[in-house]
Design a protein around this motif. Structure first.
Motif, PDB file in Angstrom:
ATOM      1  N   GLY A 197       0.836  -1.207   0.000  1.00  0.00           N
ATOM      2  CA  GLY A 197       0.000   0.000   0.000  1.00  0.00           C
ATOM      3  C   GLY A 197       0.862   1.246   0.000  1.00  0.00           C
ATOM      4  N   GLN A 198       0.380   2.309   0.656  1.00  0.00           N
ATOM      5  CA  GLN A 198       1.114   3.573   0.776  1.00  0.00           C
ATOM      6  C   GLN A 198       1.533   4.128  -0.582  1.00  0.00           C
ATOM      7  OE1 GLN A 198       0.658   4.583   3.469  1.00  0.00           O
ATOM      8  NE2 GLN A 198       1.299   3.339   5.176  1.00  0.00           N
ATOM      9  N   GLU A 199       0.664   3.944  -1.576  1.00  0.00           N
ATOM     10  CA  GLU A 199       1.035   4.360  -2.927  1.00  0.00           C
ATOM     11  C   GLU A 199       1.384   5.838  -2.988  1.00  0.00           C
ATOM     12  OE1 GLU A 199      -1.657   2.652  -2.125  1.00  0.00           O
ATOM     13  OE2 GLU A 199      -1.683   0.788  -3.265  1.00  0.00           O
ATOM     14  N   GLN A 200       0.551   6.654  -2.313  1.00  0.00           N
ATOM     15  CA  GLN A 200       0.786   8.086  -2.419  1.00  0.00           C
ATOM     16  C   GLN A 200       2.077   8.490  -1.706  1.00  0.00           C
ATOM     17  OE1 GLN A 200      -2.235  10.886  -0.898  1.00  0.00           O
ATOM     18  NE2 GLN A 200      -2.154  11.793  -2.920  1.00  0.00           N
ATOM     19  N   ALA A 201       2.329   7.875  -0.571  1.00  0.00           N
ATOM     20  CA  ALA A 201       3.551   8.186   0.169  1.00  0.00           C
ATOM     21  C   ALA A 201       4.772   7.783  -0.645  1.00  0.00           C
ATOM     22  CB  ALA A 201       3.536   7.465   1.507  1.00  0.00           C
ATOM     23  N   ARG A 203       4.960   7.563  -3.871  1.00  0.00           N
ATOM     24  CA  ARG A 203       5.075   8.509  -4.980  1.00  0.00           C
ATOM     25  C   ARG A 203       5.738   9.808  -4.483  1.00  0.00           C
ATOM     26  NH1 ARG A 203       5.491  10.010 -10.265  1.00  0.00           N
ATOM     27  NH2 ARG A 203       4.428  11.970 -10.645  1.00  0.00           N
TER      28      ARG A 203
END
Lengths: 511, 297
Positions: A197-201, A203
């Motif tokens: 997860g943590q895709e936005q972080a 990025r």
């Protein structure tokens, strides 16, 4: 009989030539005296030199020995004068001449061997500039000094060997510089693909690494802030030649280069604990020593639990965050250390840590939350380009496919994109004093980041809606430039700018 | 708890005693619980006490609770009902704020002396209440500091002033339930908003519903007790020109508030693309963000 042996004194990253004058007088009671503002380590050199000469099988002369470190008004520190003092005494009793254009440097052991000594690189740099051809250094420090081309480095193992060299009995061969291969891959504790997860972080981390931007992560305990930060070194681009030398100089001055070590080629990741002293973080002491902010130069300074750091320390970081260097002023000397680092900070949203947590309830009153969040001052937050919230990840939400780490992007893939983006920046800033987007001053932004009408309109609208400060406004443009560089786009478009808005300062919006 | 003197203190002592004709009628009916004196700030107008509804909620109001409070109070206050609450952060604050923003009148009952603002950082709201012809009242004079025992005492006035009490969210053994107890004692009607049973702050309301409180699903449920029929304004939002991903995002967010990461995963898109779209949608006012999650208004 008076003998002069050249050596150096290091003041911060600057070096000054020091003449070690050794006088052996036949008159007077036998003794050994060092003058010329020596510190304790230099003064104790007497005992090391005496023992080392005896251990080398040479009788220590029963004469009145006076050593003067000229110029006499600059304080001298460290153990590097052992070798020049010993050479001065030996040349007098063994009747050899100390060669011209040579510098001596090194700490002696009682058995006559030479130990790794800090500052070899600075010494070699000075030798090249001041026109010294030969450099005699401990064997363990030879590779460090050898990184500087144009100077002959003689690796000395022990005092006896050096005496034999000067007496022309057995020569010491100049050292051949060896690049350290074990330095190359940056040591990251985690790979990005291990983080679920943590895709936005992730990025945001990629953008931060590509442009050298400062980043702050706010999230509950266990949400993965530290893991993300620890994975960051794996996606950082390598240091270029110039940067590598800058960083190595600092480490050489701090004595942090291991025996046999050489140029530092990867970006440093420094993670001081919040109980570290202000001097340890910022640098200082009676003889100003580089602090963590300087050791993180061109690398990453990771401050976990950012709001636990003392206010004094946080505010002291404002100058390096803005200018990329730090001036330490003491009554006796003023030293300037470079400190151009990428700040990675992590913080909890509130004292209990569970504000906005999907499962647990926060037990803090709004008042406590306010007080806690205010510990990070506005000026500091204003200097941080990317602000992200990190929410805990529930592994059960992921399908097996999404959980398969082989399918997630690895650090190396991201790193390649980051390297490309950095290359684009270096090309753009060719001839300028800066290398990355984060370093841009307002004049650079005007010159290199011309915004199309609709992009500017979007930014204006956003800064009204989200109440962005003038500084944040500029930061947004810098980050948008980095996103465009990651994509290889020549101009900043609306979609780049819109993405930046995701990372705007929002810590105070939650209450 | 920090307290400090309010900035716009009026020097003249504004006080109404129980013998005064202007003393609120409903409050007088609660017998020996009725306060002897009421200190106030603002313009005392007996009209304001005619149609009062107490709106109380947990200090730890969830985003759901906040949204419901805003929705209900906006409609009820616009219909001319006075909203009474306790000026605490969380549920009280949301109720006062929504009422003032809707241009309605609202009464804040303070747990401290009349010359104090507590909590002090809500000064902005304090002024807003007065600007909208609302009242700030307290049974304590001057700079009397709030104490543990003044909060529940304050609640009896909140309940006493009102024809009915609306409980938005309440934990078990909470101050909000104390207000409900008073309402029961004084024979006032209790309305409760249903909420998810997994939420700590819905357990109190669930208990009230079990005990016979009336369930509220829309403002009309309450307004009918005040004999106000709400001519439902045309709430159908102007049809927005939303297409493609934006529509898909709205569909997801209408089910539950989500983070950018979740949306990217559900819609199978890159997080940078999702981020771009979300920013643009937020600027256009389609969606809002709180605590990292996006939601549709």
């Amino acid at each position: 009989m008076l003998i002069k042996v050249p050596s150096v004194a290091n003041l911060g990253l600057e070096s000054i030539k020091v003449d070690v004058e050794v006088n052996l007088a036949n008159r007077g009671l036998p003794g050994f005296e060092i003058v010329g503002l020596p510190d304790k380590a230099v003064d104790e050199s007497k005992e090391r030199v005496r023992a080392a000469i005896s251990s080398s099988g040479i009788d220590f002369p029963a004469k009145k020995i006076t050593v003067n470190l000229a110029p006499a008004d600059i304080p001298k520190e460290g153990s590097l004068y052992d070798l020049p003092i010993a050479i001065g005494i030996l040349s007098s009793i063994l009747q050899f001449t100390v060669p011209d254009k040579s510098l001596f440097f090194g700490e002696l052991s009682l058995d006559g061997s030479l130990r790794h000594t800090k500052g070899a690189l600075l010494m070699a740099l000075f030798a090249r500039e001041a026109g010294f051809q030969d450099l005699y250094v401990p064997k363990d420090s030879a590779n460090e000094a050898g990184a500087i081309k144009g100077v002959k480095v003689f690796p000395v193992e022990n005092l006896f060997q050096l005496a034999s060299h000067f007496l022309k009995r057995k020569n010491i061969e100049p050292a051949v510089y060896q690049e350290n291969s074990d330095n190359l891959p940056a040591p990251a504790e985690f790979d990005m693909k291990e983080i679920l997860g943590q895709e936005q972080a992730k990025r945001a981390m990629e953008i931060a690494a590509a442009g050298g931007h400062n980043i702050i992560m706010v999230g509950s305990p266990g949400s993965g802030k530290t893991m993300l930060a620890r994975a960051l070194p794996g996606i950082l681009p390598p240091l270029n030649e110039k940067e590598s030398l800058e960083v190595t100089k600092i480490y050489s001055a701090a004595g942090s280069i291991p025996p046999g070590g050489s140029l530092i080629t990867y970006r440093q990741f420094r993670a001081p604990h919040h109980t570290a002293s202000p001097v340890g973080l910022i640098g200082g002491g009676t003889r100003p020593h580089p602090g963590e902010v300087s050791l993180a130069h061109r690398g990453v300074l990771f401050l976990d639990e950012f709001n636990e750091f003392p206010r004094q320390v946080m505010e002291a970081m404002r100058q390096p965050l803005e200018d990329g260097y730090l001036t330490i002023s003491r009554s006796k000397e003023i030293v300037r250390y470079p400190a151009d680092f990428m700040l990675v900070a992590s913080a909890n949203p509130c004292p209990c840590g569970y504000l906005n947590h999907p499962k647990k309830n926060c037990v803090c009153t709004p008042r406590q939350v306010r007080k806690y969040q205010k510990r990070i001052s506005g000026p500091i937050l204003d200097r941080i380009d990317l602000h992200i919230t990190v929410q805990p990840v529930d592994a059960t939400e992921f399908s097996d496919n999404q959980k398969n780490s082989e399918l997630l992007e690895s650090s190396e893939t991201i790193r390649q994109r980051v390297i490309l983006a950095r290359k684009r920046q270096e090309e753009r800033f060719e001839g300028e004093s800066i290398q990355s987007n984060a370093q841009m001053k307002n004049s650079h932004i005007k010159k290199y980041c011309k915004l199309a009408k609709e992009v500017e309109q979007l930014l204006r609208q956003a800064s009204m809606k989200f109440q962005l400060s003038a500084r944040s406004y500029m930061k947004m443009i810098k980050v948008a430039r980095t996103i465009a560089d990651l994509e290889g786009a020549p101009e900043i478009t609306v979609s780049h700018m819109a993405e930046v808005l995701q990372y705007r300062p929002k810590i105070y919006e939650s209450i | 708890m920090g307290v400090y003197p309010c900035q716009n203190s009026i020097t003249m002592e504004n006080v109404i005693t129980i013998k005064d004709k202007r003393y609120p009628e409903l409050l007088g009916k609660i017998g020996k619980d009725a306060p002897e004196k009421i200190y106030y700030k603002g313009n005392w107008d007996s009209e304001i006490f005619k149609n009062c509804l107490a709106v109380v909620g947990s200090r730890r109001l969830t985003s759901y609770g906040r949204k419901i409070t805003e929705q209900l109070v906006t409609e009820i206050a616009s219909a001319g009902v006075t909203i009474v609450s306790g000026f605490m952060y969380g549920g009280d604050e949301a109720a006062h704020k929504a009422a003032a923003e809707a241009g309605g009148r609202t009464i804040a009952v303070m747990p401290c002396g009349i010359d104090m603002i507590h909590p002090e950082y809500q000064e902005e709201l304090y002024n807003k209440i007065l600007e909208n012809k609302g009242l700030i009242i307290s049974e304590y004079e001057g700079k009397f500091p709030p104490a543990n025992w003044t909060y529940p005492r304050r609640n009896r006035i909140v309940a006493g002033l009102s024809k009915a009490v609306l409980i938005v969210e309440a934990g078990l053994n909470s101050g909000t339930l104390i207000t409900a107890e008073f309402a029961k004692k004084f024979g006032r009607k209790i309305f409760a908003v249903p909420g998810p049973l997994t939420s700590e702050v819905s357990k109190g309301t669930a208990q009230l519903i079990k005990e016979g409180a009336e369930v509220v699903t829309e403002a009309r449920d309450i307004l009918k007790d005040y004999n106000i029929s709400l001519t439902k304004p045309n709430l159908a939002k102007p049809s927005l020109n939303i297409e493609g991903i934006e529509q898909e995002i709205i569909n997801q967010l209408q089910k539950e508030p989500l983070e950018a990461d979740n949306l990217a995963r559900i819609l199978g898109m890159s997080v940078s693309k999702i981020g771009t779209t979300l920013s643009l949608m937020q600027l256009k006012g389609f969606i809002n963000q709180e605590g990292g999650k996006y939601y549709v208004d």
